[in-house]
Write a protein that holds these residues in place. Structure first.
Motif, mmCIF file in Angstrom:
data_model
loop_
_atom_site.group_PDB
_atom_site.id
_atom_site.type_symbol
_atom_site.label_atom_id
_atom_site.label_comp_id
_atom_site.label_asym_id
_atom_site.label_seq_id
_atom_site.Cartn_x
_atom_site.Cartn_y
_atom_site.Cartn_z
ATOM 1 N N TYR A 66 75.305 17.704 105.234
ATOM 2 C CA TYR A 66 76.838 17.580 104.782
ATOM 3 C C TYR A 66 77.392 18.557 104.087
ATOM 4 O O TYR A 66 76.549 19.351 103.395
ATOM 5 C CB TYR A 66 77.138 16.318 104.341
ATOM 6 C CG TYR A 66 76.468 15.698 103.056
ATOM 7 C CD1 TYR A 66 75.110 15.354 103.128
ATOM 8 C CD2 TYR A 66 76.791 15.914 101.551
ATOM 9 C CE1 TYR A 66 74.338 15.111 102.175
ATOM 10 C CE2 TYR A 66 76.199 15.602 100.856
ATOM 11 C CZ TYR A 66 74.866 15.170 100.833
ATOM 12 O OH TYR A 66 74.205 15.077 99.596
ATOM 13 N N ALA A 67 78.877 18.671 103.847
ATOM 14 C CA ALA A 67 79.357 20.004 103.400
ATOM 15 C C ALA A 67 80.126 19.577 102.148
ATOM 16 O O ALA A 67 80.750 18.376 102.315
ATOM 17 C CB ALA A 67 79.823 20.999 104.238
ATOM 18 N N ILE A 113 76.352 23.655 101.845
ATOM 19 C CA ILE A 113 76.003 22.523 102.903
ATOM 20 C C ILE A 113 74.642 22.102 102.295
ATOM 21 O O ILE A 113 73.682 22.640 101.565
ATOM 22 C CB ILE A 113 75.492 23.147 104.173
ATOM 23 C CG1 ILE A 113 76.950 23.649 105.037
ATOM 24 C CG2 ILE A 113 74.812 22.287 104.945
ATOM 25 C CD1 ILE A 113 76.686 24.438 106.099
ATOM 26 N N ALA A 114 74.686 20.794 102.034
ATOM 27 C CA ALA A 114 73.306 20.203 101.811
ATOM 28 C C ALA A 114 72.576 19.543 103.030
ATOM 29 O O ALA A 114 73.237 19.199 103.973
ATOM 30 C CB ALA A 114 73.709 18.845 101.101
#
Lengths: 218, 283
Positions: free
Chosen positions: A28-29, A34-35
Motif C-alpha cells: 500500500y502507498a 510504498i509499504a
C-alpha cells in the motif's frame, strides 16, 4: 505531490500486484512511499530489493477518471469551527465555502481511519495549522488541517477544523470494495442546504439513495 | 455447538486472530493479537489452527460461564485464572465442564492474557475475526456476549503442557527506521543508552518517554507505517505503534521493532522501564 509521482506509485503497486511475488502479503502507498509486507518464512529483504530494482513499472491499473460530486452541508449545525476559521484566516465564511467547494481534489491514498481520503489540491488560502488538542469529531465531518482537507468516515478524535458535514455512507466493511472512493478519483464538494442534507441523509438511511447522481465520469 | 457467556468482560477484552491482511490500502488497520506468540500457543494447545480466534484480555481477565463442555488453554500474562474458584495452571489445556465458570484474580506477570477455546468460531469481516471499531459490529467483548465453540466430548484433558514462561525483558530489539538518519547522532546515542519509561498505552500504540525529550524533530510528509514502527512525536516522546495502529502517519519513523519485540512490548504496562537495542539490518 506531483502527478508524475502519483502515477509512478500507482504503476509500482500495479506491478507488485500483477507479478504476485512469492511471500508478499500486501502492499500500500502514501504520497511518495510504498509499504510492502512480506512473510519472512517465504522471502527476504535481499530477494525483494533485487525485485524492486528490476521491476518494470506498469501503467497503473488504477486510472479511475471518476469525479465524485460530494454533497456537503456547511450550515452552522455542522460547521462548529467555521466562525473561528473565518477569524483566523481573515476571510468571510462564504468565501471559505466558495474556495473549498470550487476545487477538484485528487484522492492520493486512504489512511488515518478506514476510508479516510488524503486529498490533494486544497487552496493555499485555506491552509491552517491543526488544533492544539484533538477533539472528538463526528462521522461525516468535512474538515481542514494543515494543507489538507478530508471527510471523517467515522467518529474519531481529530485535530482538524470542522467546516461542514457530508451525509454519504462511503465506507462499508461489508461491501467490496469497502470504500466508494479510490486513489486516482477526484472529489468536488457540492454545498447543500440543511433541508437537502436531511432528505439525503434519510434516503441513505433507508438505502434508497442513488449514488449514480453524484458520480461523473470525466 | 457449545456456548459460553461473558458475565463480565474484565478491563478490556476482545476477540483477536492474527489480523486482517490486504486491506491497508483502504486505510484499514492490520489488527490481530497484540502478543501473537502467546495467541498462537493458546491455539496450538487446544488443537486449533494458529490463525483461529482467541480472547485477548488486558490487565484484568473476564468472567465466562460455560454452558457446554469446552477445552481451553490460557497463555500470556498470568492473571491467576481459576475454574469455579480453583486455581488452574497457565500454558496447559483444561477441560471446563458444563455450568462451570472461568474467572481471574490478581495480575501476577505480563499484561495481556490469551484464552484459546477448542473450535471457537466467530464472524469474520474482511478475512479476520479481530474486533476493531467501524469494521466489526462490536469493537470489544461486552457483558452478555455469547460465543460458540465445538463442544469437547472427551472426559480428560490429557496432561499436555508447555514450558513457556513469560520472561520479563528489559530490552527490545529495534532496527533503524526510515528517518533515523535525520536525527542527531548524539541524541540517538543518548536515547539508546537510557532507561525509557512506558506511559499510556493501548492496542494502537505505546507512548514511551525518554529521560530527556529529543529536541530536533524533522517534519515529514505522511508515510506508510506498520505495527512495530516507532515514531517520534512533537512532544519528544516515542510512540511505538502496535497492532491496531493506523496505516499511515505523519511523524518521523525513528526505529522499527522486531516482530518478537512487538510481542514482548505487548506484555508491558505503564510505569515499567525498557531499553532499546539497535540492530543494523544487513541487506
Amino acid at each position: 505531490m506531483s502527478d508524475s509521482t502519483f502515477t509512478e506509485i500507482q504503476g509500482f503497486l500495479t506491478s507488485i500486484e500483477q507479478d504476485s511475488i512469492n511471500g508478499v502479503l500486501t502492499s500500500y502507498a502514501a504520497y511518495h512511499e510504498i509499504a510492502v509486507i512480506f512473510d519472512p518464512e517465504k522471502t527476504n529483504h535481499g530477494i525483494l530489493i533485487e525485485y524492486f530494482k528490476s521491476v518494470q513499472i506498469s501503467s497503473p491499473k488504477i486510472v479511475y477518471s471518476k469525479l465524485w460530486v460530494v454533497p456537503v452541508c456547511y450550515e452552522a449545525n455542522y460547521a462548529p469551527d467555521l466562525p473561528n476559521l473565518s477569524d483566523q484566516l481573515g476571510m468571510s465564511t462564504d468565501e471559505i465555502i466558495h474556495k473549498h467547494s470550487q476545487q477538484e481534489y485528487k484522492v492520493h491514498f486512504l489512511g488515518f481511519l478506514p476510508g479516510f481520503m488524503y486529498l490533494g489540491g486544497l487552496d493555499e488560502a485555506l491552509h491552517i495549522p491543526r488544533k492544539n488538542k484533538p477533539q472528538l469529531t463526528p462521522q461525516g465531518s468535512v474538515a481542514i488541517g494543515g494543507a489538507q482537507t478530508g471527510i471523517y468516515p467515522q467518529e474519531s478524535p481529530g485535530g482538524w477544523h470542522v467546516i461542514g458535514n457530508c451525509p454519504l455512507k462511503f465506507f462499508d466493511p461489508l461491501e467490496d470494495p469497502p470504500c466508494l472512493f479510490q486513489p486516482g478519483d477526484h472529489v468536488k464538494f457540492n454545498p447543500v442546504s440543511y433541508q437537502e442534507y436531511k432528505v439525503m441523509a434519510l434516503e441513505i438511511k433507508l438505502d434508497v439513495f442513488d449514488y449514480g447522481q453524484i458520480v461523473r465520469n470525466g | 455447538m457449545g456456548k459460553c457467556h461473558i458475565i463480565h468482560p474484565g478491563f478490556f477484552s476482545s476477540l483477536q486472530d492474527l489480523g486482517r491482511m490486504g486491506y491497508q490500502k483502504f486505510g484499514i488497520p492490520q489488527s490481530g493479537a497484540m502478543d501473537q506468540r502467546s495467541a498462537i500457543l493458546a491455539n496450538l494447545l487446544v488443537h486449533n489452527h494458529t490463525y483461529a480466534p482467541v480472547l485477548e484480555a488486558t490487565q484484568i481477565g473476564p468472567k465466562i460461564y460455560f454452558q457446554e463442555q469446552a477445552m481451553i488453554a490460557i497463555t500470556g500474562a498470568d492473571m491467576t485464572p481459576s475454574i469455579d474458584g480453583t486455581r488452574i495452571s497457565m500454558n496447559q489445556r483444561h477441560v471446563i465442564k458444563p455450568g462451570q465458570t472461568l474467572s481471574y484474580g490478581r495480575l501476577k506477570s505480563g499484561y495481556r492474557c490469551y484464552i484459546g477455546i477448542h473450535g471457537l468460531s466467530c464472524d469474520t469481516v474482511l478475512g479476520s475475526c479481530s474486533q476493531y471499531p467501524g469494521i466489526t459490529t462490536k469493537s470489544r467483548l461486552q457483558k452478555g456476549d455469547e460465543l460458540s465453540f465445538e463442544t469437547w466430548s472427551f472426559p480428560h484433558s490429557g496432561t499436555s503442557k508447555v514450558r513457556f514462561k513469560h520472561e520479563a525483558v528489559n530490552s527490545l530489539t529495534v532496527f533503524p527506521g526510515s528517518e533515523l538518519d535525520l536525527f542527531e547522532q548524539l541524541e540517538i546515542d543518548d536515547l539508546l543508552s537510557s532507561e525509557l519509561l512506558i506511559r499510556e498505552n493501548d492496542r494502537m500504540g505505546y507512548q514511551i518517554e525518554p529521560p530527556k525529550a529529543l529536541r530536533t524533530i524533522p517534519s515529514i510528509l505522511t508515510v506508510p507505517v506498520v505495527p512495530g514502527t516507532i515514531q517520534l512525536t512533537p512532544s519528544g516522546r516515542l510512540m511505538a505503534l502496535m497492532r491496531d495502529a493506523q496505516v499511515t502517519g505523519g511523524y518521523p519513523r525513528i526505529f522499527q521493532l522486531s516482530e518478537a519485540s512487538i510481542n514482548q512490548l505487548a506484555q508491558m504496562r505503564t510505569g515499567e522501564q525498557v531499553r532499546l537495542k539497535l540492530q543494523k539490518l544487513h541487506l
